[in-house]
Design an enzyme around this catalytic site. Structure first.
Site, PDB file in Angstrom:
ATOM      1  N   PHE A  38      63.014  69.587  28.561  1.00 41.51           N
ATOM      2  CA  PHE A  38      61.983  69.095  27.643  1.00 41.51           C
ATOM      3  C   PHE A  38      62.517  67.926  26.822  1.00 41.51           C
ATOM      4  O   PHE A  38      63.582  68.004  26.229  1.00 41.51           O
ATOM      5  CB  PHE A  38      61.534  70.229  26.713  1.00 41.51           C
ATOM      6  CG  PHE A  38      60.531  69.808  25.684  1.00 41.51           C
ATOM      7  CD1 PHE A  38      59.257  69.391  26.057  1.00 41.51           C
ATOM      8  CD2 PHE A  38      60.863  69.811  24.336  1.00 41.51           C
ATOM      9  CE1 PHE A  38      58.337  68.988  25.097  1.00 41.51           C
ATOM     10  CE2 PHE A  38      59.944  69.417  23.384  1.00 41.51           C
ATOM     11  CZ  PHE A  38      58.674  69.006  23.765  1.00 41.51           C
ATOM     12  N   GLN A  39      61.769  66.844  26.837  1.00 40.76           N
ATOM     13  CA  GLN A  39      62.104  65.604  26.122  1.00 40.76           C
ATOM     14  C   GLN A  39      63.461  65.033  26.546  1.00 40.76           C
ATOM     15  O   GLN A  39      64.174  64.444  25.743  1.00 40.76           O
ATOM     16  CB  GLN A  39      62.043  65.809  24.605  1.00 40.76           C
ATOM     17  CG  GLN A  39      60.616  66.025  24.096  1.00 40.76           C
ATOM     18  CD  GLN A  39      60.479  65.903  22.590  1.00 40.76           C
ATOM     19  OE1 GLN A  39      61.422  66.145  21.836  1.00 40.76           O
ATOM     20  NE2 GLN A  39      59.292  65.507  22.142  1.00 40.76           N
ATOM     21  N   GLU A  47      59.056  54.940  15.894  1.00 41.81           N
ATOM     22  CA  GLU A  47      60.444  54.533  16.159  1.00 41.81           C
ATOM     23  C   GLU A  47      60.592  53.036  16.392  1.00 41.81           C
ATOM     24  O   GLU A  47      61.636  52.460  16.076  1.00 41.81           O
ATOM     25  CB  GLU A  47      61.004  55.304  17.365  1.00 41.81           C
ATOM     26  CG  GLU A  47      61.284  56.761  17.099  1.00 41.81           C
ATOM     27  CD  GLU A  47      60.101  57.665  17.390  1.00 41.81           C
ATOM     28  OE1 GLU A  47      60.258  58.909  17.340  1.00 41.81           O
ATOM     29  OE2 GLU A  47      58.993  57.136  17.660  1.00 41.81           O
ATOM     30  N   LYS A  94      72.580  67.207  21.743  1.00 37.30           N
ATOM     31  CA  LYS A  94      72.351  68.072  20.588  1.00 37.30           C
ATOM     32  C   LYS A  94      73.545  68.981  20.298  1.00 37.30           C
ATOM     33  O   LYS A  94      73.954  69.139  19.139  1.00 37.30           O
ATOM     34  CB  LYS A  94      71.092  68.918  20.828  1.00 37.30           C
ATOM     35  CG  LYS A  94      70.667  69.757  19.643  1.00 37.30           C
ATOM     36  CD  LYS A  94      69.338  70.450  19.908  1.00 37.30           C
ATOM     37  CE  LYS A  94      68.859  71.238  18.696  1.00 37.30           C
ATOM     38  NZ  LYS A  94      67.528  71.861  18.931  1.00 37.30           N
ATOM     39  N   MET A 127      47.190  32.778  20.198  1.00 37.49           N
ATOM     40  CA  MET A 127      47.865  31.981  21.208  1.00 37.49           C
ATOM     41  C   MET A 127      47.281  32.245  22.592  1.00 37.49           C
ATOM     42  O   MET A 127      47.181  31.329  23.425  1.00 37.49           O
ATOM     43  CB  MET A 127      49.368  32.263  21.198  1.00 37.49           C
ATOM     44  CG  MET A 127      50.185  31.275  22.008  1.00 37.49           C
ATOM     45  SD  MET A 127      50.034  29.570  21.396  1.00 37.49           S
ATOM     46  CE  MET A 127      51.202  29.598  20.036  1.00 37.49           C
TER      47      MET A 127
END
Length: 611
Positions: A124-125, A62, A174, A489
């Site tokens: 969940f999630q 993602e 959802k 760096m």
């Protein structure tokens, strides 16, 4: 605002309303990754893709989706769009959202969420992505009712792209995606946000004050930031510079806003800016800041930044004006619109200044340019990173360049000469792993343009899985790894400021064979180890009809100079090149360190002592 056109209601789901609204707002590409909570939206996306209305690009992580949407937006000025599911899908977007927020990039981020009855139950999630992202978005929504979907999408696009641009989050439970309702579309321009009215037009009195200061200045400097890119003000900036004979310096975000091949350009300023830009900002008597925010990497020690100068600050965000440096003339408004009005007023009241007014100042800057040029070193046994980037820039001068973050980013900023929107780099957040997915987004937006990512061997590994996306969709991004086997760096700072204690910065142990890794993904791999191979390899890369990953081995311990150490003024650079013409110039010896200085210096660049 346009009047809303009356359209008959249509029975539809929240997911349909979302996809139809995105289509109405000109979205062609969406970067994302599916998951449980966002599946109703992906199910509707399947239908929209089947008709050719939209194309979804399946990333491998993602974070890649957020960076790709960001690169898409930077390359075009249009709003980039990305999708992620709830929980870890949403949190994986956070770094990309923060990157866009720091650099004022217009994006709309769509996240799935658990169903409304489950919110707040630690389902969940489930993650409160609305709360998590509050500090790093311009605005955010949770869609509680599908009837609000079209309005929210229209508002999100308007907010993301107007005023000071930025990312806007839309979190969609959802069951909102599944619920049917009577859908009435909302088209662009059919919204009214009375509490959101960005100031576009600058105050006339302040514009007149600015003109007065510009006409009086003998050592002016135009300091241009990313706001000029967002506003599309490069034409007005060039006209202003030429009208008043103003030398122009840009920030890392402002690269491309002014032609760096123009004789008035002094390149980038700041921590790794050109010596002549940093000397100029130290010595100027008027600093005209256009769409810039006085970032610490630009200013160095803030109280010594342009300390002798009066300041004009033009910016669309009133919160930026005076935040780090109090201006003598603050002008809040759209950068391009302000400059259009300022230039019109100048022409109405007698034009610019006599060329002689800044001639001595420009000659002084030219002497700094000659005495402290940017150097492309060459070594018998090694390629230098500067040589790689300089050669690449000369062989592909019209390309759109993205970068990762580190030494290679600074060398690219020093040696590449870019047009407007052709420089795409994470400036504010400094996000490693940004370059390749950003290039992916830029290439999807501009398929006929050459898009090249300049990466480091450490940065590239943070999102190297996006090679799979390049391969799947045949996205012809060319990636050049400037490979010194270090977190470059970090190593330079450890050498310079931490007694050469190289803690966890050596990347050679465990480094993959990049060519074989690219080939494993179905991407062409090229390796370069010698100078004689470089030009042919670049030519082969550019000619290849597909994505390419080119691994260029360079000198391991090369440092990026000039460099302004933390807490020092811009005049106190380390690593300046040897002066090229000391024998013809009157020398001044520093009373503190004894270093030789040209007579035009007011500060010793070796120790910063006033001469």
């Amino acid at each position: 605002m346009q009047l809303k056109t009356k359209i008959a209601a249509k029975r539809a789901t929240g997911a349909y309303a979302l996809m139809d609204s995105l289509k109405r707002h000109g979205v062609k590409h969406i970067f994302g990754y599916p998951g449980g909570a966002i599946l109703p939206i992906y199910d509707e996306l399947y239908r929209f893709e089947a008709t050719g209305d939209l194309q979804h690009i399946l990333v491998r992580h993602e974070q890649g989706a957020a960076h790709a949407a960001d690169g898409y937006a930077r390359a075009t000025g249009r709003v980039g769009v990305c999708f992620g599911t709830s929980g870890p899908g949403a949190t994986n977007l956070v770094t990309g959202i923060a990157t866009a927020h720091m650099d004022s990039i217009p994006m709309v981020i769509i996240t799935g969420q658990v169903p409304r009855p489950a919110i707040g139950t630690d389902a969940f999630q489930e993650t409160d992505i609305y709360g998590i992202t509050l500090p790093i978005v311009k605005h955010s929504y949770v869609v509680r009712d599908p009837k609000d979907m079209a309005r929210i999408v229209a508002e999100a696009f308007h907010i993301a792209s107007s005023g000071r641009p930025g990312p806007v989050l839309i979190d969609i439970p959802k069951d909102v995606g599944l619920e049917e309702f009577d859908y009435i579309p909302v088209n662009p321009g059919e919204i009214n946000l009375p509490g959101y009215r960005p100031t576009v037009k600058g105050n006339t009195r302040q514009i007149n004050q600015a003109i007065k200061l510009i006409r009086q200045a003998e050592r002016p400097l135009l300091y241009v930031g990313g706001g000029a890119i967002s506003a599309g003000a490069h034409g007005e900036i060039q006209e202003l510079a030429e009208l008043f004979n103003l030398p122009v310096t840009t920030t890392l975000m402002g690269k491309g806003a002014f032609d760096e091949n123009h004789p008035l350009s002094v390149g980038m300023l700041g921590m790794h800016g050109t010596a002549y830009a940093n000397f100029a900002v130290t010595e100027c008597d008027l600093l005209i800041a256009v769409g810039a925010r006085f970032d610490d990497r630009v200013t160095g020690k803030l109280d010594e930044f342009a300390s002798r100068a009066k300041v004009i600050h033009i910016d669309i965000d009133p919160a930026e004006v005076g935040k780090n440096r109090a201006p003598d003339v603050p002008i809040v408004g759209d950068v391009r619109q302000v400059l259009v009005d300022l230039l019109r007023r100048c022409h109405e009241t007698g034009g610019g200044t006599e060329i002689t007014q800044t001639a001595e100042w420009l000659q002084r800057i030219q002497r700094w340019r000659e005495d402290y040029p940017l150097i492309v070193p060459t070594y018998d046994d090694f390629l230098s990173p500067q040589e790689v980037i300089d050669t690449l820039g000369k062989m592909a001068p019209q390309a759109y360049y993205t970068t990762d973050v580190g030494q290679h980013q600074m060398w690219a900023a020093q040696f590449l000469k870019n047009g407007p929107r052709q420089w795409i780099s994470s400036a504010g957040l400094g996000t490693m792993g940004y370059g390749m997915p950003a290039a992916m987004g830029a290439k999807m937006a501009l398929p006929d343009q050459e898009v090249i990512c300049v990466a480091g061997d450490a940065s590239i590994q943070m999102n190297i899985q996006e090679l799979g996306t390049l391969a799947q969709y045949g996205i012809h991004v060319k990636t050049v790894i400037v490979n010194n086997g270090w977190q470059g760096m970090v190593r330079q700072w450890q050498e310079t400021f931490y007694g050469e204690r190289y803690s966890s910065s050596d990347m050679e142990p465990g480094m993959p064979n990049f060519v074989m890794l690219a080939q494993a993904y179905g991407v062409k791999g090229i390796k370069v180890t010698r100078r004689e191979e470089l030009k042919d390899a670049i030519a082969e890369m550019l000619a290849f009809n597909g994505p390419v990953l080119m691994d260029v081995q360079v000198k391991r311990d090369e440092n990026c100079y000039p460099m302004v150490a933390p807490g020092k003024s811009n005049a106190q650079m380390i690593g300046l090149p040897e002066r090229t013409n000391l024998e013809t110039i009157e020398l001044v010896y520093c009373s503190n360190c004894g270093a030789k200085n040209v007579g035009s210096n007011n500060f010793c660049p070796e120790c910063g002592t006033k001469l």
